[in-house]
Write an enzyme that holds these catalytic residues in place. Structure first.
Site, PDB file in Angstrom:
ATOM      1  N   THR A 137      -4.309  -0.779  -7.307  1.00 40.23           N
ATOM      2  CA  THR A 137      -5.093   0.447  -7.498  1.00 40.23           C
ATOM      3  C   THR A 137      -4.208   1.677  -7.651  1.00 40.23           C
ATOM      4  O   THR A 137      -3.047   1.685  -7.219  1.00 40.23           O
ATOM      5  CB  THR A 137      -6.050   0.662  -6.304  1.00 40.23           C
ATOM      6  OG1 THR A 137      -6.944   1.729  -6.600  1.00 40.23           O
ATOM      7  CG2 THR A 137      -5.289   0.967  -5.035  1.00 40.23           C
ATOM      8  N   GLU A 160      -4.049   8.390  -3.800  1.00 41.43           N
ATOM      9  CA  GLU A 160      -4.475   7.647  -2.612  1.00 41.43           C
ATOM     10  C   GLU A 160      -4.574   8.490  -1.348  1.00 41.43           C
ATOM     11  O   GLU A 160      -5.142   8.028  -0.344  1.00 41.43           O
ATOM     12  CB  GLU A 160      -3.517   6.479  -2.351  1.00 41.43           C
ATOM     13  CG  GLU A 160      -3.534   5.411  -3.409  1.00 41.43           C
ATOM     14  CD  GLU A 160      -4.818   4.623  -3.461  1.00 41.43           C
ATOM     15  OE1 GLU A 160      -5.689   4.856  -2.598  1.00 41.43           O
ATOM     16  OE2 GLU A 160      -4.967   3.788  -4.362  1.00 41.43           O
ATOM     17  N   ASN A 188      -6.370   4.373  -7.112  1.00 44.44           N
ATOM     18  CA  ASN A 188      -7.532   5.022  -6.507  1.00 44.44           C
ATOM     19  C   ASN A 188      -8.537   5.449  -7.562  1.00 44.44           C
ATOM     20  O   ASN A 188      -9.138   4.599  -8.204  1.00 44.44           O
ATOM     21  CB  ASN A 188      -7.135   6.185  -5.606  1.00 44.44           C
ATOM     22  CG  ASN A 188      -8.278   6.578  -4.658  1.00 44.44           C
ATOM     23  OD1 ASN A 188      -9.050   5.739  -4.226  1.00 44.44           O
ATOM     24  ND2 ASN A 188      -8.388   7.856  -4.356  1.00 44.44           N
ATOM     25  N   SER A 211     -10.100  -0.542   0.831  1.00 46.70           N
ATOM     26  CA  SER A 211     -11.175  -1.530   0.740  1.00 46.70           C
ATOM     27  C   SER A 211     -10.738  -2.783  -0.010  1.00 46.70           C
ATOM     28  O   SER A 211     -11.521  -3.731  -0.140  1.00 46.70           O
ATOM     29  CB  SER A 211     -12.390  -0.926   0.021  1.00 46.70           C
ATOM     30  OG  SER A 211     -12.951   0.127   0.763  1.00 46.70           O
ATOM     31  N   ASP A 233      -7.792   8.532   0.365  1.00 48.90           N
ATOM     32  CA  ASP A 233      -8.264   7.406   1.174  1.00 48.90           C
ATOM     33  C   ASP A 233      -7.987   7.593   2.662  1.00 48.90           C
ATOM     34  O   ASP A 233      -8.437   6.789   3.484  1.00 48.90           O
ATOM     35  CB  ASP A 233      -7.632   6.098   0.688  1.00 48.90           C
ATOM     36  CG  ASP A 233      -8.462   5.439  -0.401  1.00 48.90           C
ATOM     37  OD1 ASP A 233      -9.557   5.945  -0.694  1.00 48.90           O
ATOM     38  OD2 ASP A 233      -8.027   4.419  -0.959  1.00 48.90           O
ATOM     39  N   ARG A 252       0.842  -1.192   0.000  1.00 51.19           N
ATOM     40  CA  ARG A 252       0.000   0.000   0.000  1.00 51.19           C
ATOM     41  C   ARG A 252       0.879   1.244   0.000  1.00 51.19           C
ATOM     42  O   ARG A 252       1.984   1.258   0.556  1.00 51.19           O
ATOM     43  CB  ARG A 252      -0.868  -0.022   1.255  1.00 51.19           C
ATOM     44  CG  ARG A 252      -1.899   1.106   1.371  1.00 51.19           C
ATOM     45  CD  ARG A 252      -2.945   1.028   0.310  1.00 51.19           C
ATOM     46  NE  ARG A 252      -4.145   1.817   0.668  1.00 51.19           N
ATOM     47  CZ  ARG A 252      -4.958   2.331  -0.223  1.00 51.19           C
ATOM     48  NH1 ARG A 252      -4.734   2.175  -1.515  1.00 51.19           N
ATOM     49  NH2 ARG A 252      -6.041   3.005   0.165  1.00 51.19           N
ATOM     50  N   THR A 262     -10.208   0.326  -9.643  1.00 53.60           N
ATOM     51  CA  THR A 262      -9.155  -0.528  -9.121  1.00 53.60           C
ATOM     52  C   THR A 262      -9.127  -1.720 -10.057  1.00 53.60           C
ATOM     53  O   THR A 262      -9.895  -1.772 -11.012  1.00 53.60           O
ATOM     54  CB  THR A 262      -9.479  -0.926  -7.654  1.00 53.60           C
ATOM     55  OG1 THR A 262      -9.539   0.265  -6.854  1.00 53.60           O
ATOM     56  CG2 THR A 262      -8.466  -1.843  -7.027  1.00 53.60           C
ATOM     57  N   GLY A 296     -13.747  -1.816  -7.256  1.00 57.62           N
ATOM     58  CA  GLY A 296     -15.075  -1.292  -6.981  1.00 57.62           C
ATOM     59  C   GLY A 296     -15.176  -0.358  -5.807  1.00 57.62           C
ATOM     60  O   GLY A 296     -16.254  -0.220  -5.226  1.00 57.62           O
TER      61      GLY A 296
END
Length: 575
Positions: free
Chosen positions: A404, A425, A406, A458, A428, A113, A386, A477
């Site tokens: 992703t 990102e 984003n 997510s 997020d 991430r 994503t 999604g």
């Protein structure tokens, strides 16, 4: 039947008492295996890959044919998607992966991430009146976290692959140099974001080379990203985060008003974490832990549902219970979850079957729980931007990976000379506490930005192990990822094949807004009417998500790979 307890009082008591044992929040920098390894003695003898683009699927199969394993194939698929599907993922973004190694049954979660730069300042994401500044959160260099995908690909190669990294990257590099024809989805994404793309010279040069989006049939080359991937293959992660590429990234970001430093890039680290596991109906689900919120939510929902025999209920009452479980899991998602290296989370509580039993007591059998009875909030529509792919190789190694940048086309900012489209990102994070991000998700201080912190996600890559079948499931999604994966898992447990799981009609509730988003055709009229009479507000919306699934029938030793028919069938292949 009507529940005799005052469910509102019961729920309040549960929430007030939620200061139960907190999970250990120390960094998991060393490999960590899940409990009770899933050692499967047989091997399929052939491979299956399902991704969102045929170039990517073919790249993975090419690497397998050269002697690579599922993890080498994953590198090939991910890097090729960076070339052909930049609207959804890329080396300027990040990924989360659940892996299964056949030799010892090890299950592990790879956290690639993105992270916040050291100079992150929430004031950069606020308007003068204190409201969220959606532009700086979603567009340009201030919206970009430090990318994790390049480090993640290098980590997969070093710790799990069989081939040199440069060999796994070869299909993507070749495609970027020789060119490909953009598909309709990429053309539409560039068209949708062209006004933002035009704000950045390198972005304009890459995506609007003649001052307009590409057209169908046009051959598109990406030499700058090809060179960046070559350097990554030759030098490993240092080739991206240091040296020539790292300097270009930092220089481009800072010249455009961003705040990255060379130390931000050099300090980035991959995290190996213990996956979340939950047993349900004789299956074991291995899924993503924080900084993903998805695995916790899926586990909490399954724990709630474990108290019911859904097979004995009609469609309306079964769906009602699933919706109510979704509602409660998303409430907890908003309040508790964040980067485990920065915050303590009550995971022992959230994953406990006893906590789930308490939440189950608050669900009425034939009446919706208004979300206003839970802590109130507001939200907007979720999004779709994503990608996910699933791999099983002939040796039984498994990779479930969600990637992703984003929002569609990420930040729309390309770092000059690198070909790298940066993510957005930072949105997020809970940049403004209890205000929704672009996907309508809320957050608290647990997901507030801090230097080096990972933003909550997510993404929910998952593997489902049963006595006779194995399923590899995930989807893009936005906030709907969690419910899509949940419904895919339930469909798999109901016996559906890979195509049936990918095609499963979907519905979604994320606590706020207090409504059920429903894909057209998901409910027959009688079920829809019954849910409405129970108090659920149904809102039809266009199909969402592009799930990619691989299944393994252990009785016949057959693999089946399928891509979501909502986009394009035939992208999943068995070799």
């Amino acid at each position: 039947m009507k529940h005799p307890l005052n469910w509102r009082v019961t729920l309040l008591a549960l929430l007030v008492s939620s200061s139960a044992a907190f999970a250990d929040s120390r960094p998991a920098t060393a490999p960590a295996a899940a409990t009770a390894p899933h050692v499967i003695t047989q091997r399929p003898g052939h491979a299956g890959i399902a991704s969102a683009n045929f170039h990517a699927t073919d790249a993975g199969l090419e690497v397998l044919a050269k002697g690579g394993n599922a993890f080498d194939a994953a590198i090939a698929v991910a890097s090729t998607l960076s070339i052909v599907e930049p609207e959804s993922s890329g080396i300027g973004g990040g990924f989360m992966a659940v892996l299964h190694r056949a030799s010892d049954g090890k299950d592990v979660f790879i956290d690639a991430r993105e992270t916040a730069p050291a100079a992150v300042n929430t004031k950069d994401y606020l308007n003068k009146d204190g409201t969220p500044n959606r532009d700086t959160a979603l567009n340009g260099p201030l919206s970009a976290g430090i990318p994790g995908e390049p480090a993640g690909l290098a980590w997969l190669s070093k710790h799990y692959g069989k081939l040199p990294l440069k060999d796994a990257l070869t299909p993507a590099i070749r495609l970027a140099r020789e060119g490909f024809q953009p598909d309709g989805r990429l053309i539409n994404a560039i068209t949708e974001r062209q006004d933002d793309i035009k704000r950045w010279p390198a972005s304009t040069a890459k995506y609007l080379p003649e001052g307009k989006p590409p057209v169908a049939g046009q051959v598109w080359r990406d030499p700058d990203q090809a060179r960046t991937l070559e350097i990554l293959g030759e030098q490993g992660a240092d080739g991206f985060y240091r040296g020539e590429v790292g300097k270009k990234l930092v220089d481009a970001v800072r010249a455009a008003g961003g705040n990255w430093t060379a130390k931000d890039l050099e300090s980035y680290q991959i995290k190996e974490r213990t996956p979340i596991t939950v047993d349900y109906r004789g299956y074991r689900v291995v899924t993503a832990p924080p900084a993903s919120s998805g695995g916790v939510a899926v586990a909490e929902i399954l724990n709630i549902l474990s108290g019911y025999d859904l097979t004995k209920l009609d469609d309306a009452h079964r769906t009602h219970l699933v919706i109510e479980a979704m509602r409660r899991a998303f409430r907890d998602h908003n309040d508790y979850l964040g980067d485990p290296d920065f915050v303590k989370m009550p995971l022992d509580m959230l994953l406990s079957p006893y906590y789930a039993a308490g939440l189950r007591m608050t669900i009425l059998a034939d009446k919706a729980t208004p979300s206003s009875m839970l802590p109130a909030s507001i939200a907007v529509d979720p999004g779709m931007h994503t990608t996910h792919f699933s791999v099983i190789d002939k040796g039984g190694n498994i990779a479930s990976i969600t990637l992703t940048v984003n929002y569609t086309m990420g930040s729309t900012f390309v770092a000059a000379g690198t070909g790298v489209l940066l993510n957005d990102e930072m949105d997020d994070f809970a940049l403004v506490p209890n205000k929704p991000n672009v996907y309508g998700l809320l957050g608290s201080a647990a997901n507030a930005p801090e230097p080096g912190k990972r933003m909550l996600s997510s993404m929910t890559p998952s593997i489902v192990f049963g006595a006779d079948r194995v399923g590899v499931i995930g989807s893009p999604g936005g906030s709907t990822i969690i419910t899509q994966v949940l419904e895919g898992i339930l469909a798999f447990m109901d016996g559906k094949d890979a195509q049936g799981v990918a095609a499963q009609k979907r519905f979604h509730h994320q606590y706020m807004p207090d409504r059920v988003d429903v894909e057209p055709g998901a409910f027959d009229p009688a079920t829809a009417d019954a849910l409405t009479r129970m108090g659920h507000t149904l809102k039809e919306r266009s199909p969402w998500g592009y799930m990619n699934v691989v299944t393994w029938d252990l009785k016949t030793n057959k693999l089946d790979a399928a891509s979501d028919p909502r986009r394009e069938s035939g992208l999943g292949k068995v070799q």
